[in-house]
Structure formats: C-alpha cells, structure tokens
Design a protein around this motif. Structure first.
Motif, PDB file in Angstrom:
ATOM      1  N   LYS B  19       0.829  -1.207   0.000  1.00 18.97           N
ATOM      2  CA  LYS B  19       0.000   0.000   0.000  1.00 18.97           C
ATOM      3  C   LYS B  19       0.870   1.267   0.000  1.00 18.97           C
ATOM      4  CE  LYS B  19      -3.882   2.404   1.825  1.00 18.97           C
ATOM      5  NZ  LYS B  19      -4.986   2.573   2.737  1.00 18.97           N
ATOM      6  N   ALA B  34      -3.063  -2.509  -4.901  1.00 26.09           N
ATOM      7  CA  ALA B  34      -2.227  -3.225  -3.936  1.00 26.09           C
ATOM      8  C   ALA B  34      -3.062  -4.282  -3.248  1.00 26.09           C
ATOM      9  CB  ALA B  34      -1.676  -2.245  -2.893  1.00 26.09           C
ATOM     10  N   PHE B  35      -2.530  -5.498  -3.168  1.00 27.38           N
ATOM     11  CA  PHE B  35      -3.276  -6.536  -2.457  1.00 27.38           C
ATOM     12  C   PHE B  35      -2.351  -7.642  -1.968  1.00 27.38           C
ATOM     13  CE2 PHE B  35      -3.637  -9.841  -5.863  1.00 27.38           C
ATOM     14  CZ  PHE B  35      -3.227  -9.103  -6.966  1.00 27.38           C
ATOM     15  N   TYR B  38      -4.138 -13.791   0.939  1.00 30.41           N
ATOM     16  CA  TYR B  38      -4.469 -14.150   2.301  1.00 30.41           C
ATOM     17  C   TYR B  38      -4.699 -15.638   2.394  1.00 30.41           C
ATOM     18  CZ  TYR B  38      -5.119  -9.210   3.098  1.00 30.41           C
ATOM     19  OH  TYR B  38      -4.924  -7.877   3.216  1.00 30.41           O
ATOM     20  N   ALA B  39      -3.914 -16.279   3.220  1.00 30.46           N
ATOM     21  CA  ALA B  39      -4.166 -17.698   3.471  1.00 30.46           C
ATOM     22  C   ALA B  39      -4.178 -17.843   4.966  1.00 30.46           C
ATOM     23  CB  ALA B  39      -3.077 -18.537   2.830  1.00 30.46           C
ATOM     24  N   GLU B  41      -3.660 -16.231   8.037  1.00 24.59           N
ATOM     25  CA  GLU B  41      -3.445 -14.876   8.549  1.00 24.59           C
ATOM     26  C   GLU B  41      -2.836 -14.976   9.927  1.00 24.59           C
ATOM     27  OE1 GLU B  41      -6.767 -12.047   7.815  1.00 24.59           O
ATOM     28  OE2 GLU B  41      -7.687 -13.813   6.964  1.00 24.59           O
ATOM     29  N   GLN B  63      -3.329 -12.548  -9.626  1.00 23.05           N
ATOM     30  CA  GLN B  63      -2.058 -12.498  -8.927  1.00 23.05           C
ATOM     31  C   GLN B  63      -0.955 -12.266  -9.956  1.00 23.05           C
ATOM     32  OE1 GLN B  63      -1.761 -16.054  -6.516  1.00 23.05           O
ATOM     33  NE2 GLN B  63      -3.902 -15.767  -5.887  1.00 23.05           N
TER      34      GLN B  63
END
Ligand SMILES: Cc1cc2nc3c(=O)[nH]c(=O)nc-3n(C[C@H](O)[C@H](O)[C@H](O)COP(=O)(O)OP(=O)(O)OC[C@H]3O[C@@H](n4cnc5c(N)ncnc54)[C@H](O)[C@@H]3O)c2cc1C
Ligand code: SF4
Ligand code: SF4
Lengths: 390, 738
Positions: B19, B34-35, B38-39, B41, B63
């Motif tokens: 970010k 921006a990302f 997530y697996a 966390e 991705q």
C-alpha cells in the motif's frame, strides 16, 4: 469527489455510512452487525462511525444482525449490514423475512465459498443461494461500481414502487481486500442524491398496527404477485436512478447489464464481477486480432434482465457462460437463467463453464482456453469444469 | 504497467508495504492497485503481496506471475525461486545485512539492491528482533531502486500517518541502500507450478493428505515452568501448603496429611495457633480473601490418617534438650532419619510453651498430646524433670553423637513499679501455668495485664476464665503495633476485655483492699530500629491516670538463658555451635532465633536435624534453591470467580468467658455443606500445574496432550499463538521466543 486509495471493504463501509448519515433529518439509520471474514472490515468501519442519528448495534449472530435491521427498518430507519458465506446461510431465515416484509434494507455480500470444507476465498454461491428471497441482487465488478451500486441500491429499494431489499455483492479478497483508487462520494452529494427514507408501512405509535400476520392462500398469492409486480418495475426505476445519479455525481454507472461488442459478435462470453474485467481485456485482445467476440456483463441478477439479455444476444451463435458458483445437480446458476432467457432460440448454443470455484485465480489464459473451446463446439454439453492455475 | 511482488511473513507488514508503494505512485497521479494473498493470517506465515502501477485504469485482478520487480522482506525467504517470472532488468530488493554480490550465485545477471532493514527498524523501535516490522524501512530502499525521491517516500508515509521512527528508518534505508548489477547470466526459466494429487473429503486416505506443519511458521513456543507458591515460601515450618491443599481439594486427606508430615509433626497445633504468614502471602487475597490455610491444616490433621513410622534405627544416638516445638521437631526429623534420640526436658511434661503457655481454649492438651505421642512412636528416650546446666550440656557432647539445644526463652522481663506487695503482681507465664493446672481463681477481681504480645492476651483471657470481674490490658503503643496474633486480639475484645492503648505503667501503690496503678499517656514518635514507631510520653497536664485494681499481671516478654551454653562457644547462622571440642551441637527455636512462633521453631528444629545429619553422614537433604515465587501477576485473576472464604465455627463470646473449652470448633461438615472442600478448591495452585486441562481445552490446534502427570505440546503443529499461555490460570505456561 474524494479520490482515495482504499480496499473494497473500506469503500463499502464509507458509502453505507454516508447513506445512513443522509437520513439524519428523517428517522436516522441502523446497522445490525456481526463479523465474518472477508466482510468484517465493513462492519468495523460502521462500528467506529459516529452517526448523527443512528448507530451500529453489535449482536451475537448473523441471524440477529438481520433481526436488528428488520426491527430498525420497520420503525422507519435506513438499515444496512454486511455478511459472507456461512454467515449469510445462518442469516437466511431473516433474509427471507426482510424480503417478504418488503423492507428496503441494503446488505453487502462479500462473496465467499460456503463451507465445508473451509475456504475463505471468492465464490458467488453464498448470495446466489438467496435468489428466491425477494431481494434485488447486484454484482459489482470494481471498487467504483461497488460504491455506485450501493448508492443506487438505497434509491431503488426505498422507491415506493419497489420497497424491496437489495444485496450488493463484491468478490471476497479480490475486491474486498485490494487497495484501488476510487472516488468516494462526499456526504453533501449523497444527501442530495438520496431522498429521506420513507417506509409507508412502518409501524408507529400513532397508528398501532402490525405486519406479516397470518394470511389465507388468496392473500398470500396476492402478496407474492405484488412482489413480482414490484420486481418488474425495477428496470424503469433503475433507469431513473441512474439518470439522477449522473446529474448529481457527474458519471453514469452501468445499468442492469452491459453488452460490449455484441452487435457483430458470433461468440459472446458472459461473466460478472472481477472475472468480467479479465474477460473484457481478453475480448479486447481477440478483437484486435479481428475475431468477432463480444461479452455481456449482467450486473443485476434479481430481477433477472431476461428481455435485455435476449436482445443483447440476438445475433450470437455461441454463448459461453462463466459461472463462479455451482448448483449441485444442475450447474451454474447464471447459466440456468441465461438459458431460460433464450428459450425458443434453436440457432444458439449456450455452454456453461464452471470456473474459479473456491477462489481459483481466473487468468486471461484460462479465458482464452474457454473461448477456443467454445469456438470448436457444435453443440452444447453438460456444464464443463474448467480448472484454473494453482 | 509496472508489477511488483513482495515476499514476506505475516506480521512484517508486507501488505502495508504494498500500500505504501502504491500510495507513493498514487500521489504522483498514477493508477495503482495493492493486495495480499491471504491464506494463513498468522504471525510468521509466508505471505505474498502485490502492487500494480499504471497510467491507465487497472483492470487486471490476477495475482502477479511475471513481476517487474520483487522485494523480499525476510532473510529466510531469500532463494533463487523468488526470481521466477521476473522480467529482464527488474530489481530484486532484499532485506539483508549482506552486500548484493553475496548473492551472485542465487541471482546471477540480476539487478540486486540490499539493505539491513531489520537492524534499522529494530534500532528505531519498529517491532522486535524476532518479528521486526520492516515495511516502512524497506520503502526507502524500494524508492532508491525504483528512482522515487525521498519526498515521495515521506509523502506516502505521511498520507498513511506513519511518523517518527518510520520516517527516520525509511530515510536511513534510502541513504544506505547498496544497488548493483551482478555478474553472470540471468536465469529466465518460467516457473512451473507443481501439480499434486488432489484429495477429497471422502478419500479413504485423507490421513495421507499433505500435512501442513503449522509449527513451521511459529515464532514462539509454549514452555512449562514450576514456580514457588507464595504460601509455601511464607511458611516458616517449610510446609508444602499448595500441595496439601491440592490433595485436600481432591478429598485425599491421608495424602494431604502425609504432605504436611513431611515437614512438620504439628499440623493440628499449627492449624490452631499459627499466625499463618502463609495466608498473608496468599495471592488470592487481592481477589477476595486469602485461602483459609490455617483452618485447612487443622481439618486435614483431624481427617487424615497418620502413616506408620519407620522402625529401622541407626547406631548413632542424639541428645535433644528442651521439648518445645523446636526440640520436638528436631526429635521427629532425626527419628525419621533413623536416629535414636534422648530427649531431656526440665519440666514435668513435654511440649514447651505449647503445653505451659498456650491455653487450652486455643490448643486443647489432647490435640497436642496426640501429636507428641506420634513423635514418641519413634525411638525416643524421654527424660522429664531434667533441667540441665552448662556442665550437663558439655557431658552430653561426649556421650552422644550430636546434641540439639532448644530450651526456648526462660527469663521473664519485669518492670520496677515501686514497693507494692508482691502478692498483687505476678508474671504472665507463671500465671498461665497455674491457671491451666486449676491452681488459681480470681473470682470478682479487677485485673490489669501489662503487655501486648500473646502472653498478655492469653493471660487476660485466662483471667476472665478463672473468674475475674473486669480485665484491662495496658499497652504502650496502639493496637496496630501489638505483636499478638490479630485474631487473638479480636477474640479478646469480643469477650469484653478492655484495651488501654498508648499507656505505660509508672507506679503501683496500695489503696485499701486493692492497688492503684498510675499510668503515663503516650504518643507515637519516630520509628525505632524494629521499624515500629517508638512510644514517647505525652507532656500535657492530664497525661497521667490511675487504674484501680486487685491484681497486676506482667507480660513484658522473655529472654533466653544463654548461660547454659559452654563457655567460649557462639551460635553460627545455621544454628551450629562453634568452638566446641566434643560432638557437634546445634541450637534452634526461640533460644537461638528471635522468631517467637511455633511454626518457626518447627522449621528451625527440622533444619537443625538436617544439618546434624549432613555433619554426621555428608548426605545433604536441603533442596536446591527454590524456583522464583509466583507473583500475583502470574495468576490470571479474571479466570476465577470471587467467593467468600469459609471460616471456622466458633462458640459465642458469652459462653467463652467462663470456660476453657476450645473457642474455634474448626470447619464442620454437614450433609449439604463441606466448607473445607469448598475452601480447598478456592486455592489457585499458584505457579504449579494442577492438571486443570485448560491448555488442552483452549488450544485451537488441538496439539496439547496429557503426558503422565504433565502435558506434551506437539511443536510440529503449534503455531505459537499463545492461547494456552493466556488461558493457563496459574502462570505455568509461558511463551518463549524462537
Ligand atoms: C503465652 C504464649 C502464647 C503463645 N502463643 C503462640 C501462638 O499462639 N502461636 C505461635 O506460633 N506462637 C506462640 N507463642 C510463641 C511460641 O510458643 C514459641 O515461640 C515456641 O514455643 C518456641 O518454641 P521452643 O521450642 O523454641 O521453646 P519452648 O516452647 O519455650 O520450649 C523450651 C523447652 O525447653 C525446656 N527447657 C528450658 N531450659 C531447659 C534446660 N536448661 N534443661 C532442660 N529443659 C529446659 C522448657 O521447659 C521448655 O519445655 C506463644 C508464647 C507464649 C509465651
Ligand atoms: S504452619 Fe502456619 S505458616 Fe505454615 S502452613 Fe500452617 S498455618 Fe501456614
Ligand atoms: S492461592 Fe493457593 S497456592 Fe496461591 S498462595 Fe493462596 S494458598 Fe498458596
């Protein structure tokens, strides 16, 4: 307009808050709140928001969260919440109640695979399972479309001709947790855009009454037909809402669906949400190569825009539907609706592709492969399971 | 379009770095995205984040598989695989203390930029060495490599409200980045995703599914420790308080009593007369009230069965002089070690002050008698009526293998009150001995007791019981400073005894049938060496007053008779008498120390026995240094409900005034109320596992298992979340950094 770099959840939270706040001079607003991944940041945002008139009420389950929305709405407040996946499943009894009570509640569904097995990624099966609950349903392809559709949703839901709740869905993580640049609506504009929420059948102490009591078959049938009639008004009301939107915000959001390059296309692909954006890029690439490929992105799923879709596909020979959902024993849910819209058309082949279930990353390459497959087909077969990259 | 992939671990701030990079371009008017993927966390799990930058609106949500640049936040993730798909000319930006050319084998032909972001971040207070938060620091290096300016960096940090150490760190990184194109030919092979077999929910071999070793991403691990409960630490006799209470909480009273008998032969006595420093130390008191340890000790003594004593005797014989708690405890522990003991007592009965001083309404003689007779089941030759002098003592050192001296305090302090008749004044100690033997009546008399210790309270209360009409206690300081056991003062006042605080006796003179005691009013001045405020005389006119009475009892304390010690000897810290020629001699109890409690005398008797044993055999019975004390913050108080402390039943103050029957009746069970059991279950078991299974119940991974009396963690699957430690009520589990 404030341009900001935010996540889809932040954008949704901000917009819901602005819409709630816009009702401060009427009967205020209310959010029944219960967290679930990947939706939680929305209600966290709302919990921290200080409404002039209204509040976020944390409860112990999704079922109660919708219960709070129903209670507040029936008292005349602008009401909204958010949920995902198994949370929506648990909320379902009250979701039906809200629809059949005809309460203009807005719910953000952050699409997530229903478990088990447990999976937090995007799959539209959770909100599509609610298609018969007398709610309007919209699927947003981008952050901006999410924001704009939430604004439209309140306007349409609260319209006296409609008075039905609305689900606005976005992709779990792919939009909900991705930072993108978006125009966040300023309060002053939202105030201008949204009339005060007026629920004609709200309960009041001056005229004590109740709603939703016991009825006979005749009244029940009448009630359902009224809902159907209201649904049929949606296209017109949506059109008006978009016109007004353009006047206030200076840009024109998509309507029920957007048909792109369909005029001369023999092959048309159909997808919604972020998959539609990938599809759009692939279609552009193919057209550059001179291929007559087009696409349709249905943004509205309930009411289903059958006539508009049939019109958009009038010249198509092959239609490929990309379904990121699965109705066991049938196939993709969009495909069922689209096939029904084209009934009587023997000149078109409609093929379903189940793709990106459980959050698989649907890359341009995958869509190219689907188009290649579709172009070689002589007749449609059972829904095809299309695997994506790991 | 520029695409960047970030490799990091959960908690390092990879998504925030994405970010930040996006923001610095956004502020330059670019379209950005921006990302993160997530697996898991969870802190420490490997994670990827992505940034896209473009002049046009970004419509790609996939991705990133062919990045323009890659960033690696964690040294342990630096490997040739991070360059998979990296476009030619792209930067590999690494958090590492090593210079770029250290990576020539991993990344030949690539542009590599390095910075020791961990060090910069930690130095500036961003995270810890194990989980440093390096994102803001890395922004500086990214900016350097991608030709952004320091202004861009600071604008992005400001926009996201990062200040202080973040800005300093980013600037430092910008300035210290080392960037270089490495020698060699770049490896441009495209990555191939491994295709494994996919197992379904109904597969028979689901057990064979690839296991995710969650332990691999842990940064902390639970460990178990044992702390010293504060009650154990506080008991001068050395009792395992927590241990006996735990046995009592399981209604295992024989085991509970056996635990007490390991250290003290007098649980029934201490369970009645001990001032219970253990209860003052109890961690439960800040929550509601300390565990009523003293009453539980009594209950266990009454409900448990005493084990048989061993009957194997050594050849060594040891002499013990004095049969107070010190002498008897030494006898007991020596006997347990197999020594034969000859016990010499000057008086006619055994027990010391427990027998002659402490009145029966607090300690019934049969309770004491039973505890003493248990000791006498060992090999003990009892010699009562043998008041030894210095030469007797010397003789013992030649007749026995060792000698223990526990003769207590013998000489009572007195005060000069003028020449009033002796018949009106008596020493408290003597009065108590006469009173218990039924040799004194004070019917209808007015009695004044001078002093503030246990002797004063016992004399006053005994005076009531032998018929006194009124009893006043005159004390120089205030009630708060009185050395007597607090409960005893309370009970005395309940019984109608009057306390004259801040009064010091001056003179006694005859007046008709009785006497008049003139007293001086006092006030508290500066603290003296004992820490108590020193009483000083009031100077005002009415600073003196008269008390008319028929009898005065002195309870001013006692001193030990060191004259019986052999000439030239001195008492060492541990009680050993140095400077003697014969067998080793130890001293203990009030004679040697100044503790003045039964429990302390017991502790000193036991230690003396162990010292003697070590001197005679070389065997050391003293335990290794104790573990640290379980402080109140080791206990997770909010996991416990408040509940009142169960108390002993009492006979009424009116009834008490005229009888020597025991005042406290102990915790009495009824069919629907078991106060002792309730009380035992109030114990937190501070710092010692009592197998409550909370760790098993709360571990979200289900990897805590019972292992005999303890527990086992399956570290292969422990993700280090620390829920077990936070749910352990008693501070046994703690998290250690990996
Ligand atoms: C009235 C009173 C009430 C008390 N109440 C309490 C209480 O409630 N709780 C508490 O914890 N403490 C209390 N104490 C203090 C406690 O009793 C003593 O600290 C404890 O008894 C000391 O034990 P000891 O073995 O060192 O000595 P003692 O108990 O004094 O025993 C010494 C023994 O040695 C014998 N002896 C002395 N000289 C010789 C000699 N030369 N030859 C042979 N034998 C000799 C004596 O006859 C006596 O039996 C009280 C004390 C008094 C005086
Ligand atoms: S002897 Fe006294 S200090 Fe020790 S456990 Fe018993 S009551 Fe507590
Ligand atoms: S709670 Fe139990 S273990 Fe802790 S100090 Fe009190 S009696 Fe001892």
């Amino acid at each position: 307009m404030a341009r900001a770099l935010v996540t889809g959840n932040h954008a949704a939270g901000h917009t819901l808050a602005a819409c709630g706040e816009a009702n401060r001079e009427a009967r205020g607003c209310c959010c029944g709140a219960y967290p679930i991944t990947p939706q939680s940041e929305i209600i966290e945002f709302l919990r921290d928001y200080e409404f002039t008139k209204g509040r976020t009420i944390p409860v112990e389950s999704e079922h109660s969260a919708m219960g709070v929305c129903i209670g507040a709405s029936v008292a005349g407040a602008r009401s909204f919440t958010a949920s995902s996946s198994n949370g929506l499943a648990y909320m379902t009894e009250n979701i039906f109640a809200a629809g059949f009570y005809r309460l203009p509640i807005v719910l953000i569904a952050v699409n997530r695979t229903l478990g088990p097995p447990w999976n937090i990624w995007v799959d539209q099966g959770d909100s599509l399972a609610l298609r018969d609950a007398a709610w309007l349903q919209f699927y947003a392809e981008s952050h901006q479309e999410l924001v704009d559709t939430i604004l439209l949703a309140f306007r349409i839901s609260e319209d006296e001709r409609i008075l039905l709740p609305t689900i606005v869905a976005q992709d779990g993580f792919v939009t909900s947790h991705t930072q993108m640049v978006v125009d966040l609506p300023e309060q002053e504009l939202v105030d201008r855009y949204l009339p005060h929420c007026h629920i004609p059948h709200r309960l009041s102490l001056e005229h004590p009454t109740t709603i939703g009591g016991l009825t006979w078959p005749r009244e029940t049938e009448h009630h359902r037909r009224e809902i159907q009639t209201a649904m049929e008004q949606v296209p017109a009301v949506l059109g008006e809402a978009i016109d007004e939107f353009e006047k206030v915000f200076g840009r024109r959001p998509h309507g029920m669906l957007s048909a792109e390059h369909t005029e001369d296309a023999e092959t048309v692909l159909i997808a919604c949400n972020t998959m539609a954006r990938t599809l759009r890029n692939v279609v552009a690439e193919r057209r550059e190569r001179g291929e007559r490929v087009g696409m349709v992105k249905p943004k509205m799923f309930r009411p289903f825009p059958r006539a508009e879709l049939a019109a958009a596909l009038s010249g198509a020979k092959r239609v490929g539907v990309l379904d990121r959902n699965h109705s066991p024993g049938s196939g993709g849910i969009f495909w069922q609706e689209i096939a029904a819209s084209l009934q009587g058309r023997s000149d078109v082949l409609v093929q379903d592709y189940l793709v990106g279930l459980g959050g698989g990353d649907v890359t341009p390459q995958v869509i190219h492969e689907i188009i290649d497959d579709l172009n070689t087909r002589k007749e449609a077969v059972e829904p095809i399971w299309k695997e994506v990259a790991a | 379009m520029t695409e960047i992939t970030i490799f990091g671990r959960g908690g390092q701030g990879g998504v925030t770095l994405a970010k930040l990079i996006a923001t610095s371009y956004f502020l330059r008017g670019k379209h950005v995205q921006a990302f993160g993927v997530y697996a898991a966390e969870r802190s420490g799990a490997p994670l990827q984040a992505f940034v896209r930058i473009d002049d046009e609106e970004i419509t790609n949500h996939n991705q990133i598989r062919e990045p323009d640049h890659v960033i690696v936040l964690d040294r342990t993730l630096i490997a040739p695989s991070v360059q998979a798909g990296l476009k030619p000319g792209g930067w590999i930006i690494l958090n590492t203390p090593d210079p770029p050319d250290a990576f020539v084998e991993d990344f030949p032909g690539r542009n590599v930029a390095t910075i020791d972001a961990t060090d910069i971040a930690v130095t500036n207070g961003l995270g810890t060495r194990t989980v440093p938060i390096v994102n803001t620091t890395m922004l500086g290096t990214v900016a350097k490599a991608l030709n952004l300016s320091l202004d861009d960096v600071e604008a992005a940090l400001g926009d996201l409200k990062f200040g202080g150490g973040n800005v300093t760190s980013a600037r430092k990184a910008f300035e210290n980045t080392v960037a270089q194109k490495l020698k060699g030919k770049a490896d441009m092979k495209a990555p191939t995703a491994p295709k494994g077999r996919i197992a379904g929910i109904l597969d028979a071999d689901v057990g064979q599914m690839p296991k995710i070793r969650t332990g691999s991403w842990a940064t902390r691990q639970p460990e178990r420790q044992r702390l010293t409960p504060p009650c154990n630490h506080g008991c001068p006799a050395g009792n395992d308080v927590r241990g006996f209470i735990e046995a009592a909480s399981r209604e295992e009273y024989d085991r509970a009593l056996a635990i007490l008998l390991e250290t003290s032969p007098f649980p029934g006595t201490c369970g009645r007369v001990c001032p219970a420093p253990c209860m003052e130390a109890c961690n439960r008191s800040p929550l509601d009230a300390s565990v009523n340890i003293r009453e539980l000790e009594r209950y266990v003594a009454e409900h448990g069965k005493r084990p048989e004593v061993p009957a194997q005797w050594r050849k060594e014989r040891i002499a013990v002089v004095g049969s107070g708690p010190a002498g008897l405890a030494a006898t007991y522990h020596l006997g347990r070690l197999g020594y034969r003991v000859a016990l010499f007592e000057g008086g006619g009965e055994l027990g010391g002050v427990m027998r002659t001083g402490i009145p029966s309404y607090r300690l019934p003689p049969d309770v004491l008698g039973e505890e003493i007779s248990y000791i006498l089941r060992q090999s003990v030759d009892v010699h009562t009526g043998r008041f030894l002098d210095r030469s007797d003592l010397l003789k013992l050192t030649h007749e026995f293998s060792a000698v223990f001296v526990g003769t207590g305090l013998q000489d009572s302090r007195t005060v000069n009150l003028g020449n009033a008749d002796e018949e009106f004044v008596e020493q408290g100690i003597d009065f108590l001995d006469r009173a218990r033997l039924g040799r004194v009546r004070l019917d209808g008399l007015h009695v004044v007791v001078i002093g503030g210790g246990n002797t004063a309270m016992d004399a006053a209360r005994s005076a009531l019981r032998v018929g006194a009409r009124t009893v006043r206690v005159v004390y120089r300081r205030t009630r708060a400073e009185m050395p007597a056991i607090r409960e005893e003062i309370d009970e005395a006042l309940e019984e109608g005894i009057v306390l004259d605080e801040l009064a010091s006796p001056l003179q006694l003179h005859r007046d008709g049938e009785g006497v008049v005691l003139t007293c001086q009013r006092m006030r508290l001045g500066e603290p003296d060496e004992s820490g108590r405020r020193r009483p000083v005389p009031e100077t005002s006119e009415d600073a003196q007053f008269d008390l008319r009475c028929d009898r005065v009892i002195l309870a001013l304390g006692q001193t030990s008779n060191v004259a019986i010690l052999p000439e030239g000897s001195e008492i060492h810290e541990n009680g050993e008498l140095l400077g003697l020629s014969g067998a080793p001699m130890f001293a203990g109890g009030d004679f040697a120390t100044n503790e003045g409690t039964v429990t302390a005398a017991i502790g000193s008797g036991r230690k003396a026995a162990w010292h003697l044993h070590r001197t005679l055999t070389g065997e050391n019975l003293f335990p290794p240094p104790a573990e640290p004390i379980a402080e109140p913050d080791a206990v997770t108080m909010h996991l416990f409900k408040r509940s009142p402390s169960e108390q002993s039943a009492m006979i009424s103050p009116v009834e008490r005034r005229r009888t020597f029957t025991e005042v406290r009746r102990g915790m009495i069970d009824s069919p629907d109320h078991h106060p002792a059991l309730i009380e035992a279950n109030r114990c937190f078991s501070c710092g010692v596992c009592n197998q409550c299974d909370a760790c098993i119940d709360y571990c979200p991974e289900g990897i805590v298992f019972r292992n005999g009396d303890g527990y086992r963690f399956d570290y292969g699957y422990c993700k280090g979340c620390g829920v077990c430690a936070s749910q352990c009520p008693r501070g046994v589990i703690y998290m250690s950094e990996l």
